[in-house]
Design a protein around this motif. Structure first.
Motif, PDB file in Angstrom:
ATOM      1  N   LEU A   1       0.931  -1.255  -0.225  1.00  0.00           N
ATOM      2  CA  LEU A   1       0.221   0.108   0.203  1.00  0.00           C
ATOM      3  C   LEU A   1       1.050   1.518  -0.070  1.00  0.00           C
ATOM      4  O   LEU A   1       1.061   2.891  -0.662  1.00  0.00           O
ATOM      5  N   ALA A   2       2.215   1.421   1.084  1.00  0.00           N
ATOM      6  CA  ALA A   2       3.070   2.370   0.712  1.00  0.00           C
ATOM      7  C   ALA A   2       3.601   2.237  -0.771  1.00  0.00           C
ATOM      8  O   ALA A   2       3.554   4.041  -0.897  1.00  0.00           O
ATOM      9  N   ALA A   3       3.659   1.683  -1.292  1.00  0.00           N
ATOM     10  CA  ALA A   3       4.429   1.416  -2.633  1.00  0.00           C
ATOM     11  C   ALA A   3       3.392   1.931  -3.578  1.00  0.00           C
ATOM     12  O   ALA A   3       3.791   2.991  -4.225  1.00  0.00           O
ATOM     13  N   THR A   4       2.355   2.243  -3.279  1.00  0.00           N
ATOM     14  CA  THR A   4       0.973   2.368  -4.523  1.00  0.00           C
ATOM     15  C   THR A   4       1.096   3.945  -4.073  1.00  0.00           C
ATOM     16  O   THR A   4       1.216   4.499  -5.087  1.00  0.00           O
ATOM     17  N   TRP A   5       1.082   3.962  -3.018  1.00  0.00           N
ATOM     18  CA  TRP A   5       0.879   5.649  -2.676  1.00  0.00           C
ATOM     19  C   TRP A   5       2.824   6.338  -3.322  1.00  0.00           C
ATOM     20  O   TRP A   5       2.366   7.451  -3.878  1.00  0.00           O
ATOM     21  N   LEU A   6       3.775   5.684  -2.822  1.00  0.00           N
ATOM     22  CA  LEU A   6       4.725   6.314  -3.396  1.00  0.00           C
ATOM     23  C   LEU A   6       4.625   5.925  -5.111  1.00  0.00           C
ATOM     24  O   LEU A   6       5.158   7.537  -5.568  1.00  0.00           O
ATOM     25  N   LEU A   7       4.005   5.571  -5.701  1.00  0.00           N
ATOM     26  CA  LEU A   7       3.745   5.536  -7.126  1.00  0.00           C
ATOM     27  C   LEU A   7       3.131   6.516  -7.457  1.00  0.00           C
ATOM     28  O   LEU A   7       3.022   6.862  -9.218  1.00  0.00           O
ATOM     29  N   GLY A   8       1.987   7.172  -7.090  1.00  0.00           N
ATOM     30  CA  GLY A   8       1.199   8.355  -7.703  1.00  0.00           C
ATOM     31  C   GLY A   8       0.076   8.397  -6.776  1.00  0.00           C
ATOM     32  O   GLY A   8      -0.603   8.951  -7.931  1.00  0.00           O
ATOM     33  N   LEU A   9      -0.903   7.302  -6.500  1.00  0.00           N
ATOM     34  CA  LEU A   9      -1.291   6.634  -5.764  1.00  0.00           C
ATOM     35  C   LEU A   9      -2.263   7.377  -5.505  1.00  0.00           C
ATOM     36  O   LEU A   9      -2.761   6.708  -4.027  1.00  0.00           O
ATOM     37  N   ARG A  10      -2.354   8.883  -4.769  1.00  0.00           N
ATOM     38  CA  ARG A  10      -2.982   9.724  -3.655  1.00  0.00           C
ATOM     39  C   ARG A  10      -4.277  10.115  -3.477  1.00  0.00           C
ATOM     40  O   ARG A  10      -4.069  10.860  -2.167  1.00  0.00           O
ATOM     41  N   ASP A  11      -4.137  10.400  -5.042  1.00  0.00           N
ATOM     42  CA  ASP A  11      -5.432  11.164  -4.795  1.00  0.00           C
ATOM     43  C   ASP A  11      -6.790  10.452  -3.775  1.00  0.00           C
ATOM     44  O   ASP A  11      -6.988   9.038  -3.985  1.00  0.00           O
ATOM     45  N   ARG A  12      -7.719  10.720  -3.459  1.00  0.00           N
ATOM     46  CA  ARG A  12      -9.003  10.180  -3.151  1.00  0.00           C
ATOM     47  C   ARG A  12     -10.249   9.384  -3.644  1.00  0.00           C
ATOM     48  O   ARG A  12     -10.355   8.140  -3.905  1.00  0.00           O
ATOM     49  N   GLU A  13      -9.741   9.755  -5.215  1.00  0.00           N
ATOM     50  CA  GLU A  13     -10.947   9.316  -6.180  1.00  0.00           C
ATOM     51  C   GLU A  13      -9.957   7.700  -6.377  1.00  0.00           C
ATOM     52  O   GLU A  13     -10.109   6.694  -6.344  1.00  0.00           O
ATOM     53  N   GLU A  14      -8.716   7.974  -6.213  1.00  0.00           N
ATOM     54  CA  GLU A  14      -7.190   6.555  -6.099  1.00  0.00           C
ATOM     55  C   GLU A  14      -7.514   5.508  -5.650  1.00  0.00           C
ATOM     56  O   GLU A  14      -6.417   4.709  -5.392  1.00  0.00           O
ATOM     57  N   GLN A  15      -7.503   6.159  -4.002  1.00  0.00           N
ATOM     58  CA  GLN A  15      -8.224   4.853  -3.598  1.00  0.00           C
ATOM     59  C   GLN A  15      -8.130   3.445  -3.217  1.00  0.00           C
ATOM     60  O   GLN A  15      -7.323   2.804  -2.494  1.00  0.00           O
ATOM     61  N   LEU A  16      -9.399   3.497  -3.608  1.00  0.00           N
ATOM     62  CA  LEU A  16      -9.751   2.049  -3.851  1.00  0.00           C
ATOM     63  C   LEU A  16      -8.958   1.533  -4.782  1.00  0.00           C
ATOM     64  O   LEU A  16      -8.654   0.253  -4.463  1.00  0.00           O
ATOM     65  N   LEU A  17      -8.717   1.793  -5.796  1.00  0.00           N
ATOM     66  CA  LEU A  17      -7.072   1.234  -7.320  1.00  0.00           C
ATOM     67  C   LEU A  17      -6.330   0.960  -5.985  1.00  0.00           C
ATOM     68  O   LEU A  17      -5.768  -0.388  -6.160  1.00  0.00           O
ATOM     69  N   ALA A  18      -5.588   1.778  -5.118  1.00  0.00           N
ATOM     70  CA  ALA A  18      -4.691   1.690  -4.581  1.00  0.00           C
ATOM     71  C   ALA A  18      -5.048   0.141  -4.055  1.00  0.00           C
ATOM     72  O   ALA A  18      -3.617  -0.404  -3.516  1.00  0.00           O
ATOM     73  N   VAL A  19      -5.549   0.218  -3.033  1.00  0.00           N
ATOM     74  CA  VAL A  19      -5.955  -1.074  -2.203  1.00  0.00           C
ATOM     75  C   VAL A  19      -6.144  -2.265  -2.540  1.00  0.00           C
ATOM     76  O   VAL A  19      -5.869  -2.802  -1.999  1.00  0.00           O
ATOM     77  N   VAL A  20      -6.914  -2.262  -4.127  1.00  0.00           N
ATOM     78  CA  VAL A  20      -7.211  -3.569  -4.323  1.00  0.00           C
ATOM     79  C   VAL A  20      -5.612  -3.896  -5.324  1.00  0.00           C
ATOM     80  O   VAL A  20      -5.527  -5.157  -5.310  1.00  0.00           O
ATOM     81  N   ILE A  21      -4.686  -2.781  -5.461  1.00  0.00           N
ATOM     82  CA  ILE A  21      -3.251  -3.135  -5.893  1.00  0.00           C
ATOM     83  C   ILE A  21      -2.858  -3.696  -4.856  1.00  0.00           C
ATOM     84  O   ILE A  21      -2.362  -4.517  -5.317  1.00  0.00           O
ATOM     85  N   ALA A  22      -2.885  -3.071  -4.018  1.00  0.00           N
ATOM     86  CA  ALA A  22      -1.774  -3.764  -3.083  1.00  0.00           C
ATOM     87  C   ALA A  22      -2.403  -5.054  -2.401  1.00  0.00           C
ATOM     88  O   ALA A  22      -1.591  -5.805  -2.007  1.00  0.00           O
ATOM     89  N   ALA A  23      -3.877  -4.827  -2.419  1.00  0.00           N
ATOM     90  CA  ALA A  23      -4.104  -6.557  -1.766  1.00  0.00           C
ATOM     91  C   ALA A  23      -4.090  -7.508  -3.060  1.00  0.00           C
ATOM     92  O   ALA A  23      -2.958  -8.845  -2.253  1.00  0.00           O
TER      93      ALA A  23
END
Length: 103
Positions: A16-38
């Motif tokens: 999840l931290a890696a997805t945040w560092l890759l730029g998935l920081r916006d509120r609209e992208e949070q669900l995508l970041a969680v799914v990718i991290a999972a």
């Protein structure tokens, strides 16, 4: 089992931290970041945590085997007690003189 759970959680948090560092920081992208991290943590933990998962599985299997063995030991006593109760006993046999309330 607790060690496996903690390691799995740490891997997910790292992904999840890696997805945040890759730029998935916006509120609209949070669900995508969680799914990718999972998904990423699932794949990583399938390979990296295999020995821990096997150890946890072996521990659970040994506990179940011990419980089954204890049940068998206790069940053997119950079978003997049931046979004792089912055995006709002259002391408990009441004479059938018709004076019983049950017919």
């Amino acid at each position: 089992m607790l060690r496996y759970l903690i390691l799995r959680t740490l891997i997910f948090t790292g992904c999840l931290a890696a997805t945040w560092l890759l730029g998935l920081r916006d509120r609209e992208e949070q669900l995508l970041a969680v799914v990718i991290a999972a998904v990423a943590s699932l794949v990583i933990s399938a390979f990296v945590l295999k020995p821990f998962r096997q150890q946890a599985s072996a521990d659970i299997a040994s506990r179940v085997d011990r419980r089954v063995e204890r049940k068998r030991e206790q069940g053997g006593d119950e079978v003997a007690e049931d046979a004792e109760v089912a055995r006709p006993d002259a002391r408990r046999a009441a004479p059938d003189d018709g004076s019983s309330d049950f017919r």
